[in-house]
Design a protein around this motif. Structure first.
Motif, mmCIF file in Angstrom:
data_model
loop_
_atom_site.group_PDB
_atom_site.id
_atom_site.type_symbol
_atom_site.label_atom_id
_atom_site.label_comp_id
_atom_site.label_asym_id
_atom_site.label_seq_id
_atom_site.Cartn_x
_atom_site.Cartn_y
_atom_site.Cartn_z
ATOM 1 N N ASP A 1 29.592 -4.302 73.315
ATOM 2 C CA ASP A 1 29.550 -4.029 71.552
ATOM 3 C C ASP A 1 29.421 -5.490 70.742
ATOM 4 O O ASP A 1 29.625 -6.011 71.565
ATOM 5 C CB ASP A 1 31.250 -3.445 71.113
ATOM 6 N N SER A 2 28.398 -4.854 70.440
ATOM 7 C CA SER A 2 28.074 -6.341 69.301
ATOM 8 C C SER A 2 28.509 -6.097 67.628
ATOM 9 O O SER A 2 28.786 -5.263 66.869
ATOM 10 C CB SER A 2 26.533 -6.478 69.169
ATOM 11 N N LYS A 3 29.229 -7.000 67.269
ATOM 12 C CA LYS A 3 29.685 -6.761 65.893
ATOM 13 C C LYS A 3 29.325 -7.893 65.158
ATOM 14 O O LYS A 3 28.948 -8.839 65.331
ATOM 15 C CB LYS A 3 31.000 -6.739 66.140
ATOM 16 N N GLU A 4 28.249 -7.792 64.037
ATOM 17 C CA GLU A 4 27.697 -8.265 63.193
ATOM 18 C C GLU A 4 28.751 -8.842 62.322
ATOM 19 O O GLU A 4 29.568 -8.581 61.973
ATOM 20 C CB GLU A 4 26.895 -7.446 61.991
ATOM 21 N N ILE A 5 28.367 -10.753 62.078
ATOM 22 C CA ILE A 5 29.760 -11.232 61.650
ATOM 23 C C ILE A 5 28.799 -11.216 60.332
ATOM 24 O O ILE A 5 27.377 -11.774 59.772
ATOM 25 C CB ILE A 5 29.412 -12.698 62.858
ATOM 26 N N ASP A 6 29.723 -11.460 59.672
ATOM 27 C CA ASP A 6 29.378 -11.517 58.119
ATOM 28 C C ASP A 6 29.693 -12.517 57.343
ATOM 29 O O ASP A 6 30.150 -14.057 57.521
ATOM 30 C CB ASP A 6 30.692 -10.883 56.938
ATOM 31 N N GLU A 7 28.346 -13.177 56.769
ATOM 32 C CA GLU A 7 28.030 -14.333 56.625
ATOM 33 C C GLU A 7 28.336 -14.593 55.235
ATOM 34 O O GLU A 7 28.665 -13.326 54.272
ATOM 35 C CB GLU A 7 26.177 -15.036 56.151
ATOM 36 N N PRO A 8 29.336 -15.609 54.485
ATOM 37 C CA PRO A 8 29.882 -15.554 53.293
ATOM 38 C C PRO A 8 28.727 -15.676 51.782
ATOM 39 O O PRO A 8 27.401 -15.727 52.130
ATOM 40 C CB PRO A 8 30.092 -16.813 53.455
ATOM 41 N N ALA A 9 29.538 -14.973 51.197
ATOM 42 C CA ALA A 9 28.388 -14.797 49.760
ATOM 43 C C ALA A 9 28.350 -16.250 49.263
ATOM 44 O O ALA A 9 28.862 -17.116 49.574
ATOM 45 C CB ALA A 9 29.473 -13.857 48.616
ATOM 46 N N PRO A 10 27.140 -16.906 48.626
ATOM 47 C CA PRO A 10 26.593 -18.183 48.295
ATOM 48 C C PRO A 10 27.632 -17.782 47.368
ATOM 49 O O PRO A 10 27.800 -16.882 46.531
ATOM 50 C CB PRO A 10 25.566 -17.610 47.962
ATOM 51 N N ALA A 11 27.489 -19.497 46.846
ATOM 52 C CA ALA A 11 28.515 -19.772 45.706
ATOM 53 C C ALA A 11 27.981 -19.420 44.192
ATOM 54 O O ALA A 11 26.696 -19.556 44.088
ATOM 55 C CB ALA A 11 29.042 -21.258 45.675
ATOM 56 N N LYS A 12 28.711 -18.623 43.226
ATOM 57 C CA LYS A 12 28.334 -18.609 42.402
ATOM 58 C C LYS A 12 28.233 -20.029 41.628
ATOM 59 O O LYS A 12 28.719 -21.113 41.438
ATOM 60 C CB LYS A 12 28.925 -18.014 41.356
ATOM 61 N N LEU A 13 26.340 -19.477 40.997
ATOM 62 C CA LEU A 13 26.291 -21.436 40.651
ATOM 63 C C LEU A 13 27.030 -21.112 39.150
ATOM 64 O O LEU A 13 28.017 -20.349 38.693
ATOM 65 C CB LEU A 13 24.823 -20.878 39.773
ATOM 66 N N LYS A 14 27.068 -22.757 38.488
ATOM 67 C CA LYS A 14 28.556 -22.642 37.625
ATOM 68 C C LYS A 14 27.386 -23.754 36.573
ATOM 69 O O LYS A 14 27.055 -24.871 37.084
ATOM 70 C CB LYS A 14 29.234 -24.169 38.230
ATOM 71 N N LEU A 15 27.340 -23.967 35.763
ATOM 72 C CA LEU A 15 26.973 -24.629 34.903
ATOM 73 C C LEU A 15 27.733 -25.297 33.374
ATOM 74 O O LEU A 15 28.792 -24.588 32.893
ATOM 75 C CB LEU A 15 25.877 -23.933 34.195
#
Length: 227
Positions: A4-18
């Motif tokens: 069985d293969s499980k998809e590895i969840d990639e971390p969400a990209p960091a939110k832009l900061k201004l």
């Protein structure tokens, strides 16, 4: 044997900061671009009047102590022009520089005139220096002189360019730089824009667009009237 293969969840990209200041026209430019490109970002207020741009924590991000500064993950970009070009390269939606070389050069020229020959004459460091040597009336006249000089050049540059915005009927880089500059000239330095009909026409049309309205200084969370 099958596994069985499980998809590895990639971390969400960091939110832009201004990191920016509500009344800074340089900050306003970047807010407009973020809005035009539909980019969500975290608003980080830096109070220039309280000297927060000199705090050690901010100096690590921007050693020249100016606003704005954009943080995109491990990438830190200071200076509004550099930030805008970075966003233009990374986020191609709503391109700000046209393919046509003549129009592209015109947009770059307008942006350069605003950023190097107009805005520095009313930035906090320059005004603080002038204030120490002249009274308020002389300081205002000094600022108005250089704003007028820059607007005269832009008016001549754009007077025969057709279209409802600065360089045509598309919102491009020149518009992003023009609107905050005209807004500051009217609201802070009492410039009579009737002497610049081409600039005034573009400014009025652009101010009807939500991306520009939402970036206005008076609509920012650190504006004293809204804070």
């Amino acid at each position: 044997m099958a596994h069985d293969s499980k998809e590895i969840d990639e971390p969400a990209p960091a939110k832009l900061k201004l990191y920016n200041y509500w009344r800074s026209s340089c900050s306003q430019r970047v807010r407009i671009v973020l809005n035009l490109k539909g980019l969500d970002y975290e608003y980080k207020a830096v109070n220039l009047m309280k000297g927060e741009h000199f705090h050690p924590e901010y100096e690590k991000l921007n050693p020249i102590h100016f606003v704005p500064t954009l943080v995109d993950g491990d990438i830190v970009v200071g200076d509004s022009y550099a930030v805008i070009l970075y966003l233009e390269d990374k986020y191609p939606q709503h391109p700000l520089l046209p393919k046509d070389l003549k129009k592209k050069a015109l947009n770059l020229q307008v942006a350069s005139i605003v950023s190097s020959s107009i805005q520095p004459f009313h930035g906090v460091p320059r005004l603080s220096f002038v204030e120490a040597k002249f009274n308020d009336d002389e300081r205002l006249k000094w600022t108005q002189h250089y704003l007028g000089k820059g607007f005269t050049a832009l008016e001549k540059l754009l007077k025969d360019v057709p279209g409802k915005y600065a360089t045509g009927d598309e919102v491009l880089l020149a518009d992003v730089f023009l609107v905050p500059q005209v807004h500051a000239a009217i609201t802070r330095f009492g410039i009579d824009m009737t002497a610049y009909p081409r600039l005034s026409r573009a400014f009025a049309a652009l101010c009807e667009l939500p991306a520009f309205q939402d970036a206005l200084p008076e609509r920012q969370p650190d504006c004293p009237s809204t804070a």
